[in-house]
Design a protein around this motif. Structure first.
Motif, PDB file in Angstrom:
ATOM      1  N   GLY A 148      -7.244   9.640   9.211  1.00  0.00           N
ATOM      2  CA  GLY A 148      -6.855  10.008   7.842  1.00  0.00           C
ATOM      3  C   GLY A 148      -6.418   8.806   7.013  1.00  0.00           C
ATOM      4  O   GLY A 148      -6.342   8.880   5.788  1.00  0.00           O
ATOM      5  N   GLU A 149      -6.129   7.683   7.683  1.00  0.00           N
ATOM      6  CA  GLU A 149      -5.741   6.473   6.940  1.00  0.00           C
ATOM      7  C   GLU A 149      -6.936   5.819   6.250  1.00  0.00           C
ATOM      8  O   GLU A 149      -6.771   5.106   5.262  1.00  0.00           O
ATOM      9  CB  GLU A 149      -5.124   5.439   7.900  1.00  0.00           C
ATOM     10  N   GLU A 150      -8.122   6.054   6.806  1.00  0.00           N
ATOM     11  CA  GLU A 150      -9.294   5.293   6.352  1.00  0.00           C
ATOM     12  C   GLU A 150      -9.549   5.373   4.845  1.00  0.00           C
ATOM     13  O   GLU A 150      -9.731   4.330   4.198  1.00  0.00           O
ATOM     14  CB  GLU A 150     -10.536   5.700   7.157  1.00  0.00           C
ATOM     15  N   PRO A 151      -9.569   6.582   4.245  1.00  0.00           N
ATOM     16  CA  PRO A 151      -9.831   6.632   2.797  1.00  0.00           C
ATOM     17  C   PRO A 151      -8.770   5.907   1.967  1.00  0.00           C
ATOM     18  O   PRO A 151      -9.082   5.333   0.915  1.00  0.00           O
ATOM     19  CB  PRO A 151      -9.847   8.135   2.461  1.00  0.00           C
ATOM     20  N   HIS A 152      -7.537   5.888   2.440  1.00  0.00           N
ATOM     21  CA  HIS A 152      -6.469   5.182   1.697  1.00  0.00           C
ATOM     22  C   HIS A 152      -6.706   3.679   1.739  1.00  0.00           C
ATOM     23  O   HIS A 152      -6.553   2.980   0.738  1.00  0.00           O
ATOM     24  CB  HIS A 152      -5.099   5.528   2.274  1.00  0.00           C
ATOM     25  N   HIS A 153      -7.090   3.169   2.913  1.00  0.00           N
ATOM     26  CA  HIS A 153      -7.360   1.736   3.021  1.00  0.00           C
ATOM     27  C   HIS A 153      -8.580   1.367   2.184  1.00  0.00           C
ATOM     28  O   HIS A 153      -8.589   0.357   1.480  1.00  0.00           O
ATOM     29  CB  HIS A 153      -7.586   1.346   4.487  1.00  0.00           C
ATOM     30  N   ARG A 154      -9.598   2.217   2.263  1.00  0.00           N
ATOM     31  CA  ARG A 154     -10.819   1.991   1.491  1.00  0.00           C
ATOM     32  C   ARG A 154     -10.476   1.897  -0.005  1.00  0.00           C
ATOM     33  O   ARG A 154     -10.916   0.986  -0.703  1.00  0.00           O
ATOM     34  CB  ARG A 154     -11.731   3.192   1.759  1.00  0.00           C
ATOM     35  N   ALA A 155      -9.656   2.829  -0.477  1.00  0.00           N
ATOM     36  CA  ALA A 155      -9.273   2.849  -1.901  1.00  0.00           C
ATOM     37  C   ALA A 155      -8.495   1.586  -2.258  1.00  0.00           C
ATOM     38  O   ALA A 155      -8.725   0.964  -3.305  1.00  0.00           O
ATOM     39  CB  ALA A 155      -8.437   4.095  -2.203  1.00  0.00           C
ATOM     40  N   PHE A 156      -7.581   1.172  -1.371  1.00  0.00           N
ATOM     41  CA  PHE A 156      -6.802  -0.036  -1.660  1.00  0.00           C
ATOM     42  C   PHE A 156      -7.729  -1.231  -1.835  1.00  0.00           C
ATOM     43  O   PHE A 156      -7.618  -1.994  -2.793  1.00  0.00           O
ATOM     44  CB  PHE A 156      -5.773  -0.324  -0.555  1.00  0.00           C
ATOM     45  N   PHE A 157      -8.656  -1.419  -0.895  1.00  0.00           N
ATOM     46  CA  PHE A 157      -9.527  -2.602  -0.961  1.00  0.00           C
ATOM     47  C   PHE A 157     -10.451  -2.523  -2.176  1.00  0.00           C
ATOM     48  O   PHE A 157     -10.665  -3.525  -2.867  1.00  0.00           O
ATOM     49  CB  PHE A 157     -10.333  -2.752   0.338  1.00  0.00           C
ATOM     50  N   ALA A 158     -10.995  -1.345  -2.447  1.00  0.00           N
ATOM     51  CA  ALA A 158     -11.894  -1.197  -3.606  1.00  0.00           C
ATOM     52  C   ALA A 158     -11.126  -1.511  -4.893  1.00  0.00           C
ATOM     53  O   ALA A 158     -11.603  -2.259  -5.750  1.00  0.00           O
ATOM     54  CB  ALA A 158     -12.478   0.211  -3.638  1.00  0.00           C
TER      55      ALA A 158
ATOM     56  N   GLU B  84       0.877  -1.158   0.000  1.00  0.00           N
ATOM     57  CA  GLU B  84       0.000   0.000   0.000  1.00  0.00           C
ATOM     58  C   GLU B  84       0.920   1.215   0.000  1.00  0.00           C
ATOM     59  O   GLU B  84       1.937   1.210   0.698  1.00  0.00           O
ATOM     60  CB  GLU B  84      -0.813  -0.032   1.308  1.00  0.00           C
ATOM     61  N   PRO B  85       0.600   2.264  -0.760  1.00  0.00           N
ATOM     62  CA  PRO B  85       1.515   3.407  -0.785  1.00  0.00           C
ATOM     63  C   PRO B  85       1.584   4.138   0.553  1.00  0.00           C
ATOM     64  O   PRO B  85       0.551   4.347   1.193  1.00  0.00           O
ATOM     65  CB  PRO B  85       0.927   4.325  -1.871  1.00  0.00           C
ATOM     66  N   PRO B  86       2.801   4.512   0.995  1.00  0.00           N
ATOM     67  CA  PRO B  86       2.933   5.292   2.230  1.00  0.00           C
ATOM     68  C   PRO B  86       2.335   6.690   2.045  1.00  0.00           C
ATOM     69  O   PRO B  86       2.223   7.157   0.914  1.00  0.00           O
ATOM     70  CB  PRO B  86       4.442   5.377   2.444  1.00  0.00           C
ATOM     71  N   GLN B  87       1.968   7.324   3.147  1.00  0.00           N
ATOM     72  CA  GLN B  87       1.330   8.643   3.055  1.00  0.00           C
ATOM     73  C   GLN B  87       2.012   9.605   4.024  1.00  0.00           C
ATOM     74  O   GLN B  87       2.174   9.291   5.203  1.00  0.00           O
ATOM     75  CB  GLN B  87      -0.163   8.553   3.432  1.00  0.00           C
ATOM     76  N   ARG B  88       2.356  10.775   3.505  1.00  0.00           N
ATOM     77  CA  ARG B  88       2.924  11.830   4.327  1.00  0.00           C
ATOM     78  C   ARG B  88       1.951  12.176   5.465  1.00  0.00           C
ATOM     79  O   ARG B  88       0.743  12.179   5.248  1.00  0.00           O
ATOM     80  CB  ARG B  88       3.092  13.070   3.431  1.00  0.00           C
ATOM     81  N   ALA B  89       2.485  12.449   6.653  1.00  0.00           N
ATOM     82  CA  ALA B  89       1.678  12.861   7.813  1.00  0.00           C
ATOM     83  C   ALA B  89       0.741  11.759   8.347  1.00  0.00           C
ATOM     84  O   ALA B  89      -0.117  12.026   9.182  1.00  0.00           O
ATOM     85  CB  ALA B  89       0.888  14.137   7.534  1.00  0.00           C
ATOM     86  N   LEU B  90       0.933  10.526   7.843  1.00  0.00           N
ATOM     87  CA  LEU B  90       0.197   9.390   8.425  1.00  0.00           C
ATOM     88  C   LEU B  90       1.218   8.312   8.795  1.00  0.00           C
ATOM     89  O   LEU B  90       1.306   7.265   8.150  1.00  0.00           O
ATOM     90  CB  LEU B  90      -0.842   8.850   7.427  1.00  0.00           C
ATOM     91  N   PRO B  91       2.021   8.588   9.840  1.00  0.00           N
ATOM     92  CA  PRO B  91       3.149   7.709  10.155  1.00  0.00           C
ATOM     93  C   PRO B  91       2.746   6.282  10.512  1.00  0.00           C
ATOM     94  O   PRO B  91       3.469   5.336  10.220  1.00  0.00           O
ATOM     95  CB  PRO B  91       3.811   8.394  11.357  1.00  0.00           C
TER      96      PRO B  91
END
Ligand code: ARG
Length: 272
Positions: free
Chosen positions: A92-102, A57-64
């Motif tokens: 703030g991680e939630e939308p990234h995880h949601r996008a990964f699973f979708a 999953e891509p890392p995200q700035r400001a979401l350590p």
């Protein structure tokens, strides 16, 4: 033939201690060594890649804390419940995880936004019986186990966590192949401990001492009869060997400062 396992990880490009949401993070502000964290993460990845595919999953700035993919959600078959974090710092991680699973073909199940649930950090499938172990008390809400049972149609054992150092279920309990259970009994409320004992035969329980628990030996990744951990005493290693497992030590000191180790850094995407 069993489906080969795929493990989700997230590179530690932006990993650091920027806030405190568990006792391990206290006094660790900006105290991680990024190069060492990268080497340790690479070491874990390389060890796991001998037994499974690793998806990223891509890392995200400001979401350590997004490196702790165990908290992305709970997968069963092609369904997933995406985590609803208790602390605003991780929401703030939630939308990234949601996008990964979708994007990866998972069906995202509806989950009420007012009920915190931190995914596979607090929900672990037993490896010997059809049972889901669900922790609550610090992160996931008390209503979570019953809701999981209803949504997934899988018998669920609710375990109340009482030691703040073991705030996620996967920090103090790990189901292993053949119905073995690695766990640290004092992390659980009395009745939860009794429930564990009623569901797992004495010969299958691997209760650990505090010294091992504090090395996050229960935060283990089990793959192919191997048990990957940050650390374990000689006596625990020999008990694991006695039960037919091969312990593999992959040091993760930098991630321990955030309150996470091997299991927290991974999420199995194949759960039948
Ligand atoms: N700093 C993170 C937190 O407190 C660590 C998460 C560890 N993850 C786990 N599955 N136990 O949320």
């Amino acid at each position: 033939m069993m489906t080969p396992q795929t493990v989700l990880m997230c590179p530690p490009d932006h990993f650091e201690i920027a806030y405190v949401i568990n006792p391990w993070m206290e006094g660790q502000f900006a105290n991680t060594d990024a190069a060492l964290a990268r080497r340790q993460w690479d070491g874990l990845r390389a060890a796991l890649e001998r037994h499974a595919k690793v998806a990223l999953e891509p890392p995200q700035r400001a979401l350590p804390d997004i490196v702790f993919t165990a908290n992305a959600g709970l997968v069963l078959g092609k369904k997933v419940i995406v985590s609803r974090f208790r602390s605003p710092e991780r929401r703030g991680e939630e939308p990234h995880h949601r996008a990964f699973f979708a994007d990866n073909g998972f069906e995202i199940l509806d989950w009420p936004s007012d009920i915190p649930f931190e995914g596979a950090g607090d929900a672990l499938f037993d490896r010997g019986q059809s049972l889901l172990w669900a922790g609550h008390g610090f992160r996931s809400a008390a209503a979570v186990p019953a809701l999981l049972e209803k949504l997934l149609g899988r018998k669920t054992a609710a375990l109340n966590l009482v030691d703040p150092r073991f705030y996620h279920l996967d920090t103090c309990l790990c189901p292993l192949d053949g119905g073995y259970l690695l766990y640290f009994p004092p992390a659980f409320e009395e009745r939860s401990r009794a429930l564990i004992e009623s569901l797992v035969a004495p010969s299958k329980r691997i209760a650990v001492e505090e010294e091992d628990a504090l090395k996050f030996c229960c935060n283990a990744v089990d793959l192919d009869g191997h048990v990957f951990v940050n650390g374990a005493s000689d006596s625990l290693r020999s008990r694991l060997r006695g039960a037919g497992f091969t312990p593999v030590i992959t040091p993760l000191s930098e991630f321990m400062k955030a309150g996470g180790a091997a299991k927290c850094l991974t999420l199995k995407l194949v759960e039948e």
